[in-house]
Design a protein around this motif. Structure first.
Motif: not given
Length: 813
Positions: A645-656
């Motif tokens: 989650y942290g990596i995805v947010k750091q790279n301006k992405g989203y996760i479901q």
């Protein structure tokens, strides 16, 4: 060569003219001209450059002293020596008053007297003209000065003044001449001026002082210098220079104000660390913002989920807060808070009529500038912070930025207090936090271990990989030891990968985002992931067609894939299948992106599905929380999905995450689309182009790495200077006579780090370029001032091609 003096004799008696010509010494440097009429002499001036004129006052077309006056009108810059027929002192004095330089008596002229008089006349005229020009230049300089330059007589009246007075609130410069200090300045300023004026007059020493000078627009000017004007040792007046330092004063006041705010922010940050009660936090924060005199008043209002006030605190408002407090008790927010609710960042109250019309303290707030901001953290609004400051100080971008950062810190603190309160509400949650705390200690220990190991391992791997690559480049593929060397290189690279994974786990890795092809990276990982999940689980990859690029550090993608694969492996009992798919998508095509917080645009979706046991809804609510785990104690850290989650947010992405108990789980990750991928690191610069002939200074305290780097660069054609410590490197820079093009330096060395070494060397050789190398972790490198955006950097261990390519890349910039 001395230029001859051009002499014009205006004399109607030819005998006298000849006598003067004959009187001139034969060796004298003169050019002789004659005229028997004044009019003819004036005409002659149009064609000849005349230096000195000998003028007879009795001419056929002009007689007496009027002859001299007429000539002076025609040629004011030519020196004139009057010729008289008899020794008449009164006539001579009148001629001198009319503009003659000297006079000669006919019949009493000898060669020495004639030459001396003519030369002195020319020199006096030259000096007079130079003096006039010098005075004119000085007056021009004074007139053009933006400072007020003036001269006072001994009574304190203005004798001279340039034009730089009107912008200081005075009349035009000429209009203050003749006026006294008291006539020009306001009484308080005049008193100060008179005091220093009398001090200079008494001591004959200059003084410099500052004062406030009111103008109609209320701006202020501040500094004056008074000095004695002495002529022949006698005091003739008092000179002065008035210099406008308003901008400097305003800047100093601004810096002092910002320092006060920074002191308040420092204390607030310390308060945030120790304070666990929201009401105490807002009360102390308000007090600190005022007690340091950064702001006149401060107010914090905390709100509930309905955005209505639930508690508040203020400082600096006193009795004026009463009416506002009554509104807060009724659930009414101040108008500035209502306005800030819909603003990004801090809201500056400019239009008081529109904003403050219904505010009960609007009248008393007129003299202040007001800043108001939402206290928002993790998508939750915790309330509002408002401050008031003197309008004269103004609010610039720097202050607004500091205020917003401080408000973010307070909001984050409130968020942590809120979260902690929720977590402590139930006993089970408290026990979970205790377990998480111990787990965090273990992770920190692993992190410290990883950080300590990384440097030594990376240095050793640099030597292993570098020497093996150099050796294999010297033999053919058919050589008996070629296979063994290849295995050494492969093992070294795998070891380097293990170090990177260990640092990634401890979040100490150096992150270098790049534009990458997601399909290519996943394809490269499949074998490794297959070994991770085991032979009983089948993996399949469905790559998207013409997939767009994404921007991320490839090592972070490795971390995501390893964590997802490990979770799926643990969720599958016995045999099963893991599917990995990629596709281009957008919010109008994918329901997973149809959320209010998703930014418009195009995305690349990574879907990771398994046939494991799945999760229930209660578990899904907690999967991204740090240390949350459904596995048995000791079987997992609970950080896998939290890290993803942290990596995805750091790279301006989203996760479901989609899961049904008993039916498997699918994780969908969305990364923003970027342009084409960057070339692979080893492909950035072709091998054929990395050679060079420049001079490179290598500084490395590990002898083996120093020798290896030197060998690599010399094989690519570079001239290499090597140093085992910073002192030796600095000495090389001082003594080496040719140009040194590049400094290749380790970051962490005894006595001096690489950044400080580069600063010293660049002072000696300003044009030198720099490439830093290190096997340490990111935090150790950043502490020593090496920021990847500013400096070229290469991480140990590096391959031969990567080092040569990076050196070439830096030299080509």
């Amino acid at each position: 060569m001395i230029q001859p003096i051009s002499l014009l004799v205006i004399e109607d008696n030819p005998a006298d003219t000849d006598l003067i010509r004959d009187t001139l010494p034969p060796d004298a440097e003169f050019t002789f001209h004659g005229a028997d009429r004044l009019s003819r002499a004036i005409d002659l001036l149009k064609t000849e450059d005349i230096d000195v004129v000998l003028l007879d006052l009795g001419l056929p077309d002009s007689t007496g002293i009027n002859t001299l006056a007429r000539f002076r009108d025609a040629a004011p810059d030519i020196p004139v020596v009057v010729l008289t027929g008899n020794d008449d002192p009164e006539l001579a004095m009148e001629a001198l008053r009319t503009g003659a330089e000297d006079y000669l008596v006919k019949g009493a002229i000898d060669p020495h007297l004639l030459v001396r008089t003519v030369r002195y006349a020319r020199e006096r005229k030259y000096f007079e003209q130079s003096l006039r020009e010098s005075e004119q230049r000085f007056r021009s300089l004074v007139a053009c000065s933006v400072d007020h330059i003036f001269l006072l007589d001994l009574d304190g009246r203005f004798m001279e003044s340039n034009g730089a007075t009107e912008h200081m609130g005075f009349p035009v410069g000429d209009l203050i001449v003749g006026k006294s200090i008291e006539d020009v300045y306001a009484p308080e300023v005049a008193r100060i001026y008179r005091q220093y004026f009398e001090q200079v007059a008494a001591t004959r020493k200059s003084v410099r002082f500052e004062h406030n000078l009111d103008r109609q627009d209320d701006e202020r000017f501040h500094t004056d210098t008074l000095y004695p004007v002495l002529v022949g040792g006698r005091l003739r007046g008092i000179g002065g220079i008035c210099h406008d330092i308003t901008e400097r004063k305003n800047a100093e006041d601004r810096v002092a104000h910002l320092n006060q705010i920074l002191r308040a922010i420092r204390d607030i940050n310390q308060l945030i660390v120790r304070e666990k009660d929201a009401q105490n936090l807002i009360r102390e924060t308000s007090r600190l913002l005022v007690v340091h005199r950064g702001y006149n008043a401060a107010m914090i209002v905390l709100t509930g989920d309905d955005d209505l006030p639930v508690s508040y605190a203020e400082a600096g408002m006193g009795e004026a807060f009463g009416p506002l407090e009554e509104n807060l008790k009724k659930g009414i927010l101040p108008p500035c808070c209502d306005k800030a609710k819909f603003q990004d960042g801090a809201f500056i109250v400019n239009d008081r009529v529109a904003v403050c019309a219904r505010c009960p303290i609007a009248e008393g707030c007129v003299i202040n500038d007001v800043l108001c901001v939402r206290l928002k953290s993790d998508l939750r609004n915790y309330g509002y912070l408002a401050v008031a400051m003197d309008r004269a100080k103004g609010i610039d971008a720097e202050e607004k930025s500091l205020f917003e950062e401080m408000a973010d810190d307070v909001a984050n603190a409130l968020h942590h207090i809120y979260r902690e309160k929720i977590m402590l509400s139930e006993r089970a949650e408290k026990e979970k936090m205790e377990v998480a705390f111990h787990q965090a200690q273990k992770m920190e220990a692993v992190g410290r271990l990883a950080g300590g190991m990384a440097h030594d391992f990376n240095n050793m791997l640099s030597i292993i990989l570098g020497c093996a690559e150099l050796a294999i480049s010297e033999i053919s593929p058919e050589h008996p030891i070629h296979y063994e060397l290849s295995e050494i290189i492969n093992a070294g690279r795998r070891s380097a990968g293990l170090i990177r994974q260990l640092l990634a786990f401890s979040r100490k890795q150096i992150v270098s985002p790049r534009n990458v092809d997601l399909n290519r990276i996943i394809a490269d990982q499949l074998k490794m992931l297959g070994r991770l999940v085991g032979e009983d689980i089948r993996m399949e990859f469905l790559p998207g067609h013409k997939l767009w690029s994404i921007r991320i550090d490839p090592s972070q993608l490795d971390q995501i894939m390893v964590n997802l694969a490990a979770n799926s492996r643990d969720a599958i009992s016995g045999t099963g299948k893991i599917s990995v798919a990629t596709v281009n998508t957008s919010p109008d095509q994918d329901p997973g992106l149809q959320q209010p917080y998703v930014m418009p645009g195009e995305y690349v979706m990574l879907a990771f599905s398994d046939t494991g046991g799945g999760m229930d809804e209660k578990t899904l609510e907690h999967i991204f929380e740090p240390f949350f785990s459904t596995k048995a104690v000791g079987k997992g850290t609970g950080m896998g999905l939290a890290t993803i989650y942290g990596i995805v947010k750091q790279n301006k992405g989203y996760i479901q995450v989609y899961s049904t108990f008993g039916s498997g789980t699918t994780v969908k990750i969305y990364f923003p689309k970027v342009e084409n991928p960057d070339p692979a690191e080893d492909e950035k610069i072709p091998v054929e182009s990395v050679s060079g002939t420049e001079t490179v200074l290598i500084v490395e305290d590990q002898p083996q790495i120093l020798k290896l780097a030197r060998t690599i660069l010399e094989r690519y054609g570079y001239h290499v200077l090597s140093a085992g410590n910073p002192a030796e490197a600095i000495e090389n820079c001082k003594t080496y006579q040719e140009e040194i093009h590049l400094l290749l330096s380790d970051v962490i060395m005894p006595d001096m780090n690489g950044h400080d070494l580069y600063e010293k060397i660049s002072a000696i050789r300003p044009d030198i370029r720099v490439l830093f190398m290190s096997g340490h972790t990111e935090d150790a490198i950043v502490e020593r001032g090496i920021l990847h955006e500013e400096y070229a950097f290469i991480q140990k261990p590096f391959s031969v091609k990567v080092l040569a390519g990076k050196v070439r890349e830096v030299l080509e910039r």
